[in-house]
Design a protein around this motif. Structure first.
Motif, PDB file in Angstrom:
ATOM      1  N   GLN A 264       0.821  -1.203   0.000  1.00 56.82           N
ATOM      2  CA  GLN A 264       0.000   0.000   0.000  1.00 56.82           C
ATOM      3  C   GLN A 264       0.860   1.260   0.000  1.00 56.82           C
ATOM      4  O   GLN A 264       0.387   2.336  -0.376  1.00 56.82           O
ATOM      5  CB  GLN A 264      -0.923   0.018   1.213  1.00 56.82           C
ATOM      6  CG  GLN A 264      -1.957  -1.090   1.226  1.00 56.82           C
ATOM      7  CD  GLN A 264      -2.924  -0.914   2.375  1.00 56.82           C
ATOM      8  OE1 GLN A 264      -3.708   0.028   2.409  1.00 56.82           O
ATOM      9  NE2 GLN A 264      -2.861  -1.826   3.325  1.00 56.82           N
TER      10      GLN A 264
ATOM     11  N   TYR B  33       1.454   5.877  -2.652  1.00 60.63           N
ATOM     12  CA  TYR B  33       0.543   5.064  -1.855  1.00 60.63           C
ATOM     13  C   TYR B  33      -0.719   4.772  -2.655  1.00 60.63           C
ATOM     14  O   TYR B  33      -1.030   5.464  -3.629  1.00 60.63           O
ATOM     15  CB  TYR B  33       0.206   5.749  -0.517  1.00 60.63           C
ATOM     16  CG  TYR B  33      -0.488   7.087  -0.631  1.00 60.63           C
ATOM     17  CD1 TYR B  33       0.258   8.262  -0.811  1.00 60.63           C
ATOM     18  CD2 TYR B  33      -1.879   7.194  -0.535  1.00 60.63           C
ATOM     19  CE1 TYR B  33      -0.374   9.495  -0.911  1.00 60.63           C
ATOM     20  CE2 TYR B  33      -2.509   8.423  -0.631  1.00 60.63           C
ATOM     21  CZ  TYR B  33      -1.753   9.561  -0.811  1.00 60.63           C
ATOM     22  OH  TYR B  33      -2.371  10.784  -0.914  1.00 60.63           O
ATOM     23  N   THR B  34      -1.411   3.739  -2.257  1.00 60.90           N
ATOM     24  CA  THR B  34      -2.594   3.326  -3.021  1.00 60.90           C
ATOM     25  C   THR B  34      -3.894   3.516  -2.247  1.00 60.90           C
ATOM     26  O   THR B  34      -4.956   3.620  -2.855  1.00 60.90           O
ATOM     27  CB  THR B  34      -2.474   1.846  -3.434  1.00 60.90           C
ATOM     28  OG1 THR B  34      -2.329   1.049  -2.249  1.00 60.90           O
ATOM     29  CG2 THR B  34      -1.268   1.617  -4.332  1.00 60.90           C
ATOM     30  N   ASN B  35      -3.816   3.572  -0.934  1.00 55.80           N
ATOM     31  CA  ASN B  35      -5.024   3.615  -0.108  1.00 55.80           C
ATOM     32  C   ASN B  35      -5.499   5.059   0.071  1.00 55.80           C
ATOM     33  O   ASN B  35      -4.844   5.854   0.735  1.00 55.80           O
ATOM     34  CB  ASN B  35      -4.733   2.964   1.247  1.00 55.80           C
ATOM     35  CG  ASN B  35      -5.977   2.770   2.084  1.00 55.80           C
ATOM     36  OD1 ASN B  35      -6.999   3.436   1.883  1.00 55.80           O
ATOM     37  ND2 ASN B  35      -5.907   1.847   3.030  1.00 55.80           N
TER      38      ASN B  35
END
Lengths: 113, 114
Positions: A3, A25-27
């Motif tokens: 993440q 980041y992905t979240n």
């Protein structure tokens, strides 16, 4: 699945120049971001943080930039010093989630005299 | 010292043995965290205490791992029937409260399971 991603495992810069360490980041729930510095055989030490309501935070030689639309942040160190040589970790959390930090894999910075 | 103290700094044990790792947080810090860092990885969350209670233990990998903080200060991470995959540096951190973003880390306990 990571993440928090630090895609550069290592970085080498000359003393006095700027060091730029990147983090993605992905979240989209993450709303608080931190940079930690780690020397060998020591625990991580807090360096600088930024809340998602800001796009920049500066503390002396260290500045963190946050681009929420790109889900990207970066740490700028200027001027770089040999003592800055360490592993730098990017970490993120959802501020309501007990400060459970999600960490990147780290970037090893070497500042050459 | 005034920082987070962890003991032992190094522990070598045999597969199947029981291990305890201790963390003494900064005085007055109510929040305490355990993380685990394997070689080449970032720290991985294990458990968070607010006072004496485990507020979030979602990171504990399985029921061989357990942690306590009976008086709201010192915490002990307990690992039963250790496996080679448990080898890592176990990091403890504390902070003033849940709302504080800055965690203060100890130097870690390096566990090696042979």
């Amino acid at each position: 699945d990571q993440q928090v991603k630090q895609n550069s495992p290592s970085l080498s810069v000359q003393e006095g120049r700027i060091s730029i360490l990147n983090c993605d980041y992905t979240n989209s729930m993450f709303d608080y971001f931190l940079w930690y510095k780690k020397y060998p055989a020591e625990g991580p030490t807090f360096l600088i943080s930024i809340s998602s309501i800001k796009d920049k935070n500066e503390d002396g030689r260290f500045t963190v930039f946050l681009n929420k639309s790109a889900k990207h942040l970066s740490l700028h160190i200027v001027p770089s010093q040999p003592g800055d040589s360490a592993v730098y970790f990017c970490a993120a959390c959802d501020a309501g989630n007990n400060r459970k930090l999600i960490w990147g894999l780290g970037t090893s910075l070497a500042v050459n005299p | 010292g005034a920082g987070v103290s962890q003991t032992p700094s190094n522990k070598v044990t045999e597969k199947g043995k029981y291990v305890e790792l201790r963390c003494d947080p900064i005085s007055g810090h109510t929040a305490l965290y355990w993380y685990r860092q394997s070689l080449g990885q970032g720290p991985e969350f294990l458990i968070y205490f607010q006072g004496t209670g485990a507020a979030d233990d979602s990171g504990l990998p399985n029921d061989r791992f357990f942690a306590v903080r009976p008086e709201g200060s010192v915490s002990t991470l307990k690992i039963q029937r250790t496996e080679r995959g448990d080898s890592a540096v176990y990091l403890c951190a504390s902070s003033l409260s849940r709302g504080s973003g800055e965690l203060f880390f100890g130097e870690g306990s390096r566990l090696t399971v042979l």
